[in-house]
Scaffold this motif. Sequence first.
Motif, short mmCIF file in Angstrom:
data_model
loop_
_atom_site.label_atom_id
_atom_site.label_comp_id
_atom_site.label_asym_id
_atom_site.label_seq_id
_atom_site.Cartn_x
_atom_site.Cartn_y
_atom_site.Cartn_z
N ALA A 103 0.84 -1.20 0.00
CA ALA A 103 0.00 0.00 0.00
C ALA A 103 0.87 1.25 0.00
CB ALA A 103 -0.91 0.00 1.22
N VAL A 104 0.27 2.34 -0.48
CA VAL A 104 0.88 3.66 -0.40
C VAL A 104 -0.04 4.52 0.47
CG1 VAL A 104 1.60 5.72 -1.66
CG2 VAL A 104 1.95 3.46 -2.66
N GLU A 105 0.53 5.11 1.53
CA GLU A 105 -0.28 5.83 2.52
C GLU A 105 0.09 7.31 2.55
OE1 GLU A 105 -1.07 5.25 7.25
OE2 GLU A 105 0.92 5.98 6.64
N LEU A 106 -0.93 8.16 2.57
CA LEU A 106 -0.79 9.58 2.85
C LEU A 106 -1.31 9.81 4.25
CD1 LEU A 106 -0.09 12.46 1.87
CD2 LEU A 106 -2.47 12.65 1.09
N TRP A 107 -0.42 10.22 5.15
CA TRP A 107 -0.76 10.38 6.58
C TRP A 107 -0.40 11.78 7.03
CZ3 TRP A 107 2.65 11.72 10.49
CH2 TRP A 107 2.18 11.60 11.81
N GLY A 108 -1.20 12.33 7.93
CA GLY A 108 -0.87 13.64 8.47
C GLY A 108 -1.71 13.99 9.69
N ALA A 109 -1.30 15.05 10.35
CA ALA A 109 -2.05 15.57 11.49
C ALA A 109 -3.20 16.43 10.98
CB ALA A 109 -1.14 16.39 12.40
N ALA A 110 -4.41 16.15 11.47
CA ALA A 110 -5.58 16.94 11.07
C ALA A 110 -5.61 18.29 11.77
CB ALA A 110 -6.86 16.16 11.37
N ASP A 111 -4.84 18.42 12.83
CA ASP A 111 -4.67 19.67 13.55
C ASP A 111 -3.21 19.73 14.01
OD1 ASP A 111 -5.17 22.08 14.76
OD2 ASP A 111 -6.68 21.34 16.16
N THR A 112 -2.82 20.79 14.68
CA THR A 112 -1.43 20.92 15.07
C THR A 112 -1.12 20.20 16.39
OG1 THR A 112 -1.90 23.02 16.20
CG2 THR A 112 -1.15 23.13 13.90
N PHE A 113 0.11 19.71 16.49
CA PHE A 113 0.66 19.29 17.77
C PHE A 113 1.18 20.55 18.47
CE2 PHE A 113 1.16 15.46 15.16
CZ PHE A 113 0.65 14.48 16.02
N ASP A 114 0.75 20.77 19.71
CA ASP A 114 1.18 21.95 20.46
C ASP A 114 2.32 21.56 21.40
OD1 ASP A 114 -0.82 23.43 19.23
OD2 ASP A 114 -2.28 22.95 20.79
N HIS A 115 3.43 22.28 21.32
CA HIS A 115 4.62 21.96 22.11
C HIS A 115 4.98 23.11 23.04
CE1 HIS A 115 5.15 18.55 19.51
NE2 HIS A 115 5.32 19.32 18.44
N ARG A 116 5.42 22.74 24.24
CA ARG A 116 5.98 23.71 25.19
C ARG A 116 7.50 23.63 25.11
NH1 ARG A 116 5.03 22.83 31.54
NH2 ARG A 116 6.09 20.90 30.92
N VAL A 117 8.16 24.78 25.01
CA VAL A 117 9.62 24.85 24.94
C VAL A 117 10.15 25.22 26.32
CG1 VAL A 117 11.60 25.90 23.79
CG2 VAL A 117 9.46 25.56 22.52
#
Length: 209
Positions: free
Chosen positions: A76-90
């Motif tokens: 299979a060939v897969e297109l994957w992604g985040a539907a919203d953002t990952f929020d990160h604390r620095v």
Amino acid sequence: MQSIRILSLALVPALALAAPAFAQSGDGDSASGKRIAVVGGIAHLEPSSDAADGLQVDGGPAPTLSVSWYATDNFAVELWGAADTFDHRVRADGLGKIGTVQQQPVALSAQWHFGQADSVFRPFVGLGYHESNFSHEDIAGLDGHAGLETAKGAIGTVGMDFNITPTWFARTDVRYLHSRPELRVAGSGTGQELDLDPWTVGVGLGARF
């Protein structure tokens, strides 16, 4: 890890909704020959422990979506992604939180799914290419606005599908993204890369057609 337990619990309602479909599948129905699969889920993305000397970037959850095209029952060939953002604390050593940043990856991978299409448990592996866009960078202590270049690199995937019916299945997967974006200040490159190299742990519910 608490985040993994939360992700696992998030899958339970999805399985409960999909279970009635098992009784509705026809006797002659089969997952074999179905070429499109769509999976919606949630993943926790965790960057490496030290993005730079004295600097850490915390992980976070986000909804994910993938669409796969099966050339055969196994490839299979897969297109994957985040539907919203990952929020990160620095965070910085001795200072605590110094800012936040958001990340949204998308990836294209080739995958090999082991076993027969109708097997209850179907492990798979994948290898591909990803890009991660960073936005809303807000980091204190720098002379000028801080930004991160789009991260680009390889992505590796190991996962397992759990067939519920010939149409419905649950999925759990782990992904590694080679991600080392350059830090930019006031629009100019600094030559310093952040060693993010995150892992994701995800669960989801899928349907194939």
